[in-house]
Structure formats: C-alpha cells, structure tokens
Design a protein around this motif. Sequence first.
Motif, short mmCIF file in Angstrom:
data_model
loop_
_atom_site.label_atom_id
_atom_site.label_comp_id
_atom_site.label_asym_id
_atom_site.label_seq_id
_atom_site.Cartn_x
_atom_site.Cartn_y
_atom_site.Cartn_z
N GLU A 142 43.68 47.28 31.93
CA GLU A 142 43.99 45.90 32.53
C GLU A 142 42.30 45.41 33.22
OE1 GLU A 142 47.26 46.23 35.69
OE2 GLU A 142 48.33 45.67 34.24
N THR A 143 41.65 46.37 34.05
CA THR A 143 40.32 46.36 34.44
C THR A 143 39.28 45.89 33.12
OG1 THR A 143 40.48 47.96 36.00
CG2 THR A 143 38.70 47.42 35.38
N ILE A 144 39.85 45.99 32.21
CA ILE A 144 38.66 46.06 30.95
C ILE A 144 39.17 44.14 30.08
CG2 ILE A 144 38.44 46.25 28.38
CD1 ILE A 144 38.71 50.10 29.53
N ASN A 145 40.49 43.80 29.95
CA ASN A 145 40.99 42.52 30.09
C ASN A 145 40.77 41.90 30.67
OD1 ASN A 145 41.36 44.33 27.28
ND2 ASN A 145 43.59 44.55 27.85
N ARG A 146 40.29 42.01 31.90
CA ARG A 146 40.16 41.05 32.70
C ARG A 146 38.32 40.13 32.83
NH1 ARG A 146 41.77 43.25 38.63
NH2 ARG A 146 39.82 45.06 38.21
N ALA A 147 38.47 39.32 33.17
CA ALA A 147 36.90 38.81 33.88
C ALA A 147 36.32 39.16 34.42
CB ALA A 147 37.27 37.37 32.91
N CYS A 148 35.52 38.79 34.44
CA CYS A 148 33.88 39.02 35.90
C CYS A 148 34.48 38.12 36.02
CB CYS A 148 32.99 38.17 35.55
SG CYS A 148 32.26 39.80 34.12
N PRO A 149 34.11 37.78 37.13
CA PRO A 149 35.39 37.08 38.84
C PRO A 149 34.19 35.78 38.20
CG PRO A 149 34.63 38.57 39.78
CD PRO A 149 34.39 39.32 38.79
N ILE A 150 34.51 34.44 38.81
CA ILE A 150 33.37 33.70 39.13
C ILE A 150 33.80 33.11 40.54
CG2 ILE A 150 33.65 30.68 38.90
CD1 ILE A 150 34.95 30.95 36.35
N LEU A 151 32.67 33.43 41.44
CA LEU A 151 32.56 33.75 42.75
C LEU A 151 33.20 32.28 43.30
CD1 LEU A 151 30.34 36.07 43.64
CD2 LEU A 151 32.39 36.16 44.17
N PHE A 152 32.39 31.41 42.85
CA PHE A 152 32.39 29.58 43.67
C PHE A 152 32.52 28.68 42.11
CE2 PHE A 152 28.57 31.22 44.53
CZ PHE A 152 27.95 30.02 43.47
#
Length: 73
Positions: A8-18
């Motif tokens: 789940e961690t590998i497959n998720r995207a880097c966050p968009i902070l704003f």
Amino acid sequence: MFLQNINETINRACPILFEDKKDCCGCSACAAVCPVKALRMVVDEEGFYYPEICTDICVKCYQCVKVCPLKNE
Ligand code: SF4
Ligand code: SF4
C-alpha cells in the motif's frame, strides 16, 4: 499484513501538500518532520517560503500531511 502495508505504501503517490499557495502558511513543519529530508523550503518570487518535495527521495509516509496545521484545522 506487513507485506500488505508495504505494498500500500509503495503504490500510493507522493503527497500534494497544497494546490494553492493560500493553503500553505510556510510554517515548515512538514519539512521538519520529514524523516528522509525529502522536503525543502523554497523561496518564491515574492520572498515567501513554500515546501518542495523531492519525489525521488520521498518514502510516502505522509507524516508531512499529518503535521500540517492547515490540513488539520
Ligand atoms: S510523505 Fe514522508 S517522506 Fe514524503 S515528503 Fe512527506 S514526510 Fe517526507
Ligand atoms: S506544514 Fe503545511 S502549512 Fe506548513 S509549510 Fe508545510 S504545507 Fe505549508
């Protein structure tokens, strides 16, 4: 369970902070909490600091999102 969490961690995207600068006050809490120093504060053309994520380093832990005061009002 452990492997499922890793996937789940590998497959998720880097966050968009704003999406918009008005949604960031430049407090740098996100940069301070990042465990791998993937976030740095960058000054814009008006002299205000905003975080920038290095996606090559980010481990997608989302600690930066959890600590952001404007996302957790
Ligand atoms: S998700 Fe984690 S590793 Fe990526 S920028 Fe945020 S705190 Fe740093
Ligand atoms: S923690 Fe939130 S408000 Fe503070 S600099 Fe990071 S994105 Fe902006």
